[in-house]
Design a protein around this motif. Structure first.
Motif, PDB file in Angstrom:
ATOM      1  N   GLN A 239      70.493  51.884  74.888  1.00  0.00           N
ATOM      2  CA  GLN A 239      70.117  51.780  76.288  1.00  0.00           C
ATOM      3  C   GLN A 239      71.097  50.834  76.980  1.00  0.00           C
ATOM      4  N   GLN A 240      72.195  51.404  77.465  1.00  0.00           N
ATOM      5  CA  GLN A 240      73.294  50.600  77.974  1.00  0.00           C
ATOM      6  C   GLN A 240      72.930  49.819  79.227  1.00  0.00           C
ATOM      7  N   SER A 241      71.915  50.259  79.949  1.00  0.00           N
ATOM      8  CA  SER A 241      71.631  49.647  81.244  1.00  0.00           C
ATOM      9  C   SER A 241      70.279  48.950  81.275  1.00  0.00           C
ATOM     10  N   GLY A 242      69.785  48.529  80.131  1.00  0.00           N
ATOM     11  CA  GLY A 242      68.551  47.770  80.109  1.00  0.00           C
ATOM     12  C   GLY A 242      67.357  48.570  79.625  1.00  0.00           C
ATOM     13  N   LYS A 243      66.236  47.853  79.445  1.00  0.00           N
ATOM     14  CA  LYS A 243      65.013  48.446  78.924  1.00  0.00           C
ATOM     15  C   LYS A 243      64.277  49.186  80.015  1.00  0.00           C
ATOM     16  N   HIS A 244      63.771  50.366  79.707  1.00  0.00           N
ATOM     17  CA  HIS A 244      63.045  51.172  80.676  1.00  0.00           C
ATOM     18  C   HIS A 244      61.712  51.617  80.101  1.00  0.00           C
ATOM     19  N   GLY A 245      60.977  50.729  79.466  1.00  0.00           N
ATOM     20  CA  GLY A 245      59.679  51.094  78.935  1.00  0.00           C
ATOM     21  C   GLY A 245      59.713  51.301  77.434  1.00  0.00           C
ATOM     22  N   ALA A 246      58.573  51.801  76.915  1.00  0.00           N
ATOM     23  CA  ALA A 246      58.405  51.907  75.465  1.00  0.00           C
ATOM     24  C   ALA A 246      58.651  53.309  74.942  1.00  0.00           C
ATOM     25  N   GLY A 247      59.144  54.209  75.776  1.00  0.00           N
ATOM     26  CA  GLY A 247      59.303  55.608  75.394  1.00  0.00           C
ATOM     27  C   GLY A 247      60.605  55.915  74.683  1.00  0.00           C
ATOM     28  N   PRO A 248      60.860  57.204  74.412  1.00  0.00           N
ATOM     29  CA  PRO A 248      61.968  57.619  73.549  1.00  0.00           C
ATOM     30  C   PRO A 248      63.265  57.982  74.269  1.00  0.00           C
ATOM     31  N   ALA A 249      63.376  57.740  75.552  1.00  0.00           N
ATOM     32  CA  ALA A 249      64.582  58.147  76.274  1.00  0.00           C
ATOM     33  C   ALA A 249      65.777  57.296  75.899  1.00  0.00           C
ATOM     34  N   ALA A 250      66.948  57.943  75.778  1.00  0.00           N
ATOM     35  CA  ALA A 250      68.224  57.239  75.640  1.00  0.00           C
ATOM     36  C   ALA A 250      68.854  57.209  77.032  1.00  0.00           C
ATOM     37  N   TYR A 251      69.156  56.014  77.540  1.00  0.00           N
ATOM     38  CA  TYR A 251      69.636  55.863  78.914  1.00  0.00           C
ATOM     39  C   TYR A 251      71.144  55.628  78.959  1.00  0.00           C
ATOM     40  N   TYR A 252      71.742  56.178  80.011  1.00  0.00           N
ATOM     41  CA  TYR A 252      73.176  56.015  80.224  1.00  0.00           C
ATOM     42  C   TYR A 252      73.440  55.791  81.712  1.00  0.00           C
ATOM     43  N   ARG A 253      74.548  55.119  82.001  1.00  0.00           N
ATOM     44  CA  ARG A 253      74.986  54.919  83.378  1.00  0.00           C
ATOM     45  C   ARG A 253      76.312  55.662  83.581  1.00  0.00           C
ATOM     46  N   PHE A 254      76.256  56.681  84.422  1.00  0.00           N
ATOM     47  CA  PHE A 254      77.459  57.439  84.751  1.00  0.00           C
ATOM     48  C   PHE A 254      78.193  56.722  85.878  1.00  0.00           C
ATOM     49  N   PRO A 255      79.530  56.661  85.824  1.00  0.00           N
ATOM     50  CA  PRO A 255      80.299  55.884  86.810  1.00  0.00           C
ATOM     51  C   PRO A 255      80.018  56.258  88.258  1.00  0.00           C
ATOM     52  N   GLY A 256      79.725  57.526  88.537  1.00  0.00           N
ATOM     53  CA  GLY A 256      79.508  57.961  89.907  1.00  0.00           C
ATOM     54  C   GLY A 256      78.081  57.843  90.393  1.00  0.00           C
ATOM     55  N   LEU A 257      77.197  57.238  89.587  1.00  0.00           N
ATOM     56  CA  LEU A 257      75.798  57.074  89.963  1.00  0.00           C
ATOM     57  C   LEU A 257      75.411  55.606  89.921  1.00  0.00           C
TER      58      LEU A 257
END
Length: 345
Positions: A239-257
């Protein structure tokens, strides 16, 4: 507590009703028979299960349905669960139709977060998918939750004709994280063709830039490595951009967003090794994995005057036996055949 695979189980999803005010094609497309109220767990029973779960190490609760906000007294239940000793967060997953009406009260009751299901921003497509003309109500609900300062995430099912670009443009504009969820072969969802999050990831990169430019993440051993853009399975370190809850999602930050994009990729990138959750259906059945019918009837335990076993003993034994992984890739091996609305979202 830990299950037999050594996973720390600290997250319980509780369905409080099998009723819903939408008729989404992959979940509850028609007027299916709903459960009589006397067969649903009462709020007092739900709190009792939560107290027992907390004693066993559950720290995070998410209320689901059906649509949780259609059950009267839902706000009071949030407050009661939030006050259970040991419970750290209480979240809710909703379709958002009634969220504008309840957002302020939910915040006052202690709700920590809300996930809103939103698969399209096109009014015609929304009505086709959900059977109702309620898109504007959902968008108003999202705005109301933000105004009430409840952290919001958008859940978007990756169905075949998904217009992901419009979803990303919207979530980027309103600064709300979005998670793309691969269609799973549960209930009516088995009849629908879903897309691969891996392919979606590649398409988003083409539009918004390469994630690998965002830097590095750390492995469990502490070694740096380049983000593997093809591995969309969840680990906390990804999770490159911090914790987002207790669920199973893998989070990413795209440069244009300017907001995070999550991927829940149960079909193409199993996250079973890090699965930390169990589910309680609205009728009180404790489910250990979406893929299998295996579980235990807690309603029978709660309403047994003889009390042959304590609720804690029954729950502890069941949780320990949680299956090691699902078998969505081999549908013939699945033993769960109920509609998702019966299980809980």
């Amino acid at each position: 507590m830990k299950d037999k695979a050594g996973r720390e189980i600290d997250y319980l999803r509780i369905s409080i009703t099998d009723r819903c005010n939408l008729r989404c094609k992959y979940c509850m497309p028609g007027d299916i028979e709903t459960t009589d109220m006397e067969n649903l767990l009462t709020y007092e029973e739900i709190v009792q299960v939560t107290e027992t779960a907390a004693a066993l190490g559950i720290r995070h609760i998410r209320l689901t349905g059906g649509e949780p906000l259609v059950r009267r007294g839902c706000v009071d239940l949030v407050e009661k669960i939030k006050n259970v000793s040991g419970i750290e967060t209480v979240g809710m997953t909703t379709n958002g139709v009634l969220l504008a009406e309840y957002a302020k009260a939910l915040k006052e009751a202690g709700l920590d977060s809300v996930n809103v299901s939103l698969d399209t921003l096109d009014e015609t497509e929304f009505q086709r998918l959900t059977g109702r003309d309620e898109l504007n109500a959902v968008l108003a609900g999202i705005n109301a939750a933000k105004e009430a300062q409840i952290p919001v995430k958008i859940n978007t099912v990756h169905y075949q004709h998904l217009d992901w670009k419009s979803i990303l443009d919207y979530t980027n504009r309103v600064q709300i994280p979005v998670r793309f969820i691969e269609m799973m072969p549960i209930g009516y969802g088995a009849a629908y063709t879903g897309g691969s999050n891996e392919e979606l990831f590649r398409q988003i990169e083409e539009c918004y830039g390469n994630v690998s430019e965002a830097g590095t993440v750390r492995s469990r051993e502490g070694e740096k490595y380049s983000a593997d853009i093809r591995d969309l399975s969840y680990t906390e370190e990804k999770q490159q951009s911090g914790k987002h809850g207790a669920g199973p999602a893998a989070y990413y930050r795209f440069p244009g967003l300017n907001m995070d994009v999550g991927f829940i990729s149960a079909m193409h990138h199993k996250f079973c090794r890090s699965c930390n959750r169990i589910r309680l259906t609205s009728e009180g059945y404790l489910k250990l994995c979406l893929c299998y019918e295996k579980g235990v009837d807690l309603r029978a335990v709660l309403r047994d005057p003889g009390k042959k076993q304590t609720l804690q003993e029954v729950m502890k034994k069941a949780i320990f036996e949680k299956p090691a992984e699902h078998c969505f890739e081999q549908v013939s091996e699945m033993t769960e055949h109920n509609a998702m609305v019966r299980i809980g979202g």
